[in-house]
Design a protein around this motif. Structure first.
Motif, PDB file in Angstrom:
ATOM      1  N   GLU A   1     -11.808  36.823 -25.625  1.00  0.00           N
ATOM      2  CA  GLU A   1     -11.433  35.743 -24.722  1.00  0.00           C
ATOM      3  C   GLU A   1     -12.388  35.753 -23.522  1.00  0.00           C
ATOM      4  N   VAL A   2     -12.472  34.626 -22.825  1.00  0.00           N
ATOM      5  CA  VAL A   2     -13.311  34.552 -21.629  1.00  0.00           C
ATOM      6  C   VAL A   2     -12.778  35.510 -20.576  1.00  0.00           C
ATOM      7  N   LEU A   3     -13.633  35.922 -19.641  1.00  0.00           N
ATOM      8  CA  LEU A   3     -13.227  36.860 -18.605  1.00  0.00           C
ATOM      9  C   LEU A   3     -12.082  36.277 -17.777  1.00  0.00           C
ATOM     10  N   GLY A   4     -10.974  37.001 -17.743  1.00  0.00           N
ATOM     11  CA  GLY A   4      -9.820  36.544 -16.986  1.00  0.00           C
ATOM     12  C   GLY A   4      -8.889  35.650 -17.765  1.00  0.00           C
TER      13      GLY A   4
ATOM     14  N   LEU B 285     -18.748  43.154 -22.711  1.00  0.00           N
ATOM     15  CA  LEU B 285     -17.751  42.803 -21.708  1.00  0.00           C
ATOM     16  C   LEU B 285     -16.979  41.567 -22.164  1.00  0.00           C
ATOM     17  N   ASN B 286     -15.770  41.790 -22.649  1.00  0.00           N
ATOM     18  CA  ASN B 286     -14.950  40.713 -23.206  1.00  0.00           C
ATOM     19  C   ASN B 286     -13.491  40.898 -22.827  1.00  0.00           C
ATOM     20  N   ASP B 287     -12.793  39.800 -22.594  1.00  0.00           N
ATOM     21  CA  ASP B 287     -11.342  39.848 -22.464  1.00  0.00           C
ATOM     22  C   ASP B 287     -10.757  39.771 -23.881  1.00  0.00           C
ATOM     23  N   SER B 288      -9.429  39.949 -23.993  1.00  0.00           N
ATOM     24  CA  SER B 288      -8.771  39.958 -25.302  1.00  0.00           C
ATOM     25  C   SER B 288      -7.656  38.921 -25.365  1.00  0.00           C
ATOM     26  N   LYS B 289      -7.602  38.197 -26.461  1.00  0.00           N
ATOM     27  CA  LYS B 289      -6.534  37.217 -26.675  1.00  0.00           C
ATOM     28  C   LYS B 289      -5.204  37.878 -27.004  1.00  0.00           C
ATOM     29  N   ASN B 290      -5.215  39.189 -27.241  1.00  0.00           N
ATOM     30  CA  ASN B 290      -4.002  39.876 -27.696  1.00  0.00           C
ATOM     31  C   ASN B 290      -3.672  41.089 -26.830  1.00  0.00           C
ATOM     32  N   PRO B 291      -2.411  41.527 -26.863  1.00  0.00           N
ATOM     33  CA  PRO B 291      -2.001  42.675 -26.049  1.00  0.00           C
ATOM     34  C   PRO B 291      -2.654  43.971 -26.507  1.00  0.00           C
TER      35      PRO B 291
ATOM     36  N   THR C 204     -14.995  46.169 -24.565  1.00  0.00           N
ATOM     37  CA  THR C 204     -13.743  46.221 -23.809  1.00  0.00           C
ATOM     38  C   THR C 204     -12.579  45.611 -24.583  1.00  0.00           C
ATOM     39  N   CYS C 205     -12.820  44.511 -25.284  1.00  0.00           N
ATOM     40  CA  CYS C 205     -11.762  43.917 -26.102  1.00  0.00           C
ATOM     41  C   CYS C 205     -11.339  44.882 -27.204  1.00  0.00           C
ATOM     42  N   HIS C 206     -12.313  45.477 -27.872  1.00  0.00           N
ATOM     43  CA  HIS C 206     -12.013  46.356 -29.004  1.00  0.00           C
ATOM     44  C   HIS C 206     -11.223  47.587 -28.592  1.00  0.00           C
ATOM     45  N   VAL C 207     -11.659  48.262 -27.516  1.00  0.00           N
ATOM     46  CA  VAL C 207     -10.946  49.490 -27.136  1.00  0.00           C
ATOM     47  C   VAL C 207      -9.534  49.165 -26.647  1.00  0.00           C
TER      48      VAL C 207
END
Length: 280
Positions: A227-230, A212-218, A177-180
């Motif tokens: 990043e952690v979820l949320g 399943l990952n959040d992203s530190k960047n836009p 999820t972060c990568h896409v």
């Protein structure tokens, strides 16, 4: 059944990873086959592997996912580096075939100024040497964020690799999820559209796992910083929509968030609660 887990250290052995997964409420997990920055793998402990298989069956685990070292580059310009990637992956797949239903995930590689088309050809050539008809483990191409000269930054590049591999039935895709998101796919506001495009280009039947990952960047930043979820630009609400989506909810989800075990346990519980609410 909901399959959710995280990335675990393999240093203590196979059975210990299974016990750790159970302790945080997980029923799948991912691990590195060897040091992620390179080096030889530890000798394979078949007895330990047998113990893990029994534990997985007893507790109805989903597929365990091995992750290849980051140092592998199947499309390197240097012949020696490409051969190293091939040799490591062959050895890893031999090991993983001891675990029924296992999967093996790898970053396709970086073309390093050779151009994406050359990179795609070299990755496919390597896979044609690595894969064999008797293997049981499914090999997953991971969706990439597109930093530097990474191959796999678009669904079309992954499809081009799949089209060139003879034993493509041994291959699938792991969607990160972060990568896409970092690659420019708007899973926050248009998840259905992203999945529709994935299905049109690659085919949802190829989608075997989700990181399943959040992203530190836009979105579109091409940075690849989890990043952690949320805690990032994707956000908890959007990530939980991924988990609950009718086309994805049966897949195994693997957390690669920057966490220690208590953090992973909390995220596993968060995801399970969200899915349980939908299933009431």
């Amino acid at each position: 059944m909901m399959y959710i887990g995280c990335h675990l250290s393999s240093s203590a052995g196979f059975f210990a990873m299974g016990e750790t997964a159970l302790s945080i409420g997980a029923n799948v997990f991912q691990f590195f086959t060897r040091n992620p920055r390179g080096g030889a793998a530890k000798p394979f402990d078949k007895a330990d592997a047998v113990k893990l298989v029994a534990l997985l069956e007893e507790n109805r685990f989903g597929p365990i996912l091995a992750h290849a070292p980051y140092t592998l580059n199947a499309c390197a310009a240097d012949d020696g580096l490409r051969q190293y990637a091939i040799d490591v992956m062959k050895d890893d797949l031999f090991r993983m075939d001891h675990f029924p239903g296992a999967m093996y995930n790898f970053h396709p590689g970086s073309h390093v100024k050779q151009g994406a088309e050359v990179g795609i050809e070299l990755i496919a050539k390597a896979l044609n040497e690595i894969l064999n008809p008797a293997q049981k483990t499914t090999v997953l191409l991971e969706t990439m964020a597109g930093k530097g000269s990474e191959v796999g930054r678009t669904f079309e590049e992954l499809r081009a690799i799949l089209d060139r591999v003879e034993l493509s039935d041994k291959l699938g895709v792991c969607l990160d999820t972060c990568h896409v998101f970092d690659g420019g796919y708007d899973i926050v506001n248009d998840l259905d559209g992203v999945l529709e495009k994935f299905d049109k280009v690659i085919g949802l039947k190829r989608l075997k796992a989700i990181h399943l990952n959040d992203s530190k960047n836009p979105m579109g930043s091409h940075k690849d910083r989890h990043e952690v979820l949320g805690g990032g630009f994707i956000g908890q609400e959007a990530l939980l929509r991924v988990v609950k989506h009718p086309l994805l909810k049966e897949l195994p989800f693997y957390l690669e968030t920057p966490n220690e075990l208590p953090g992973y346990a909390a995220e596993v519980a968060l995801v399970r609660k969200a899915v349980a609410a939908v299933n009431k």
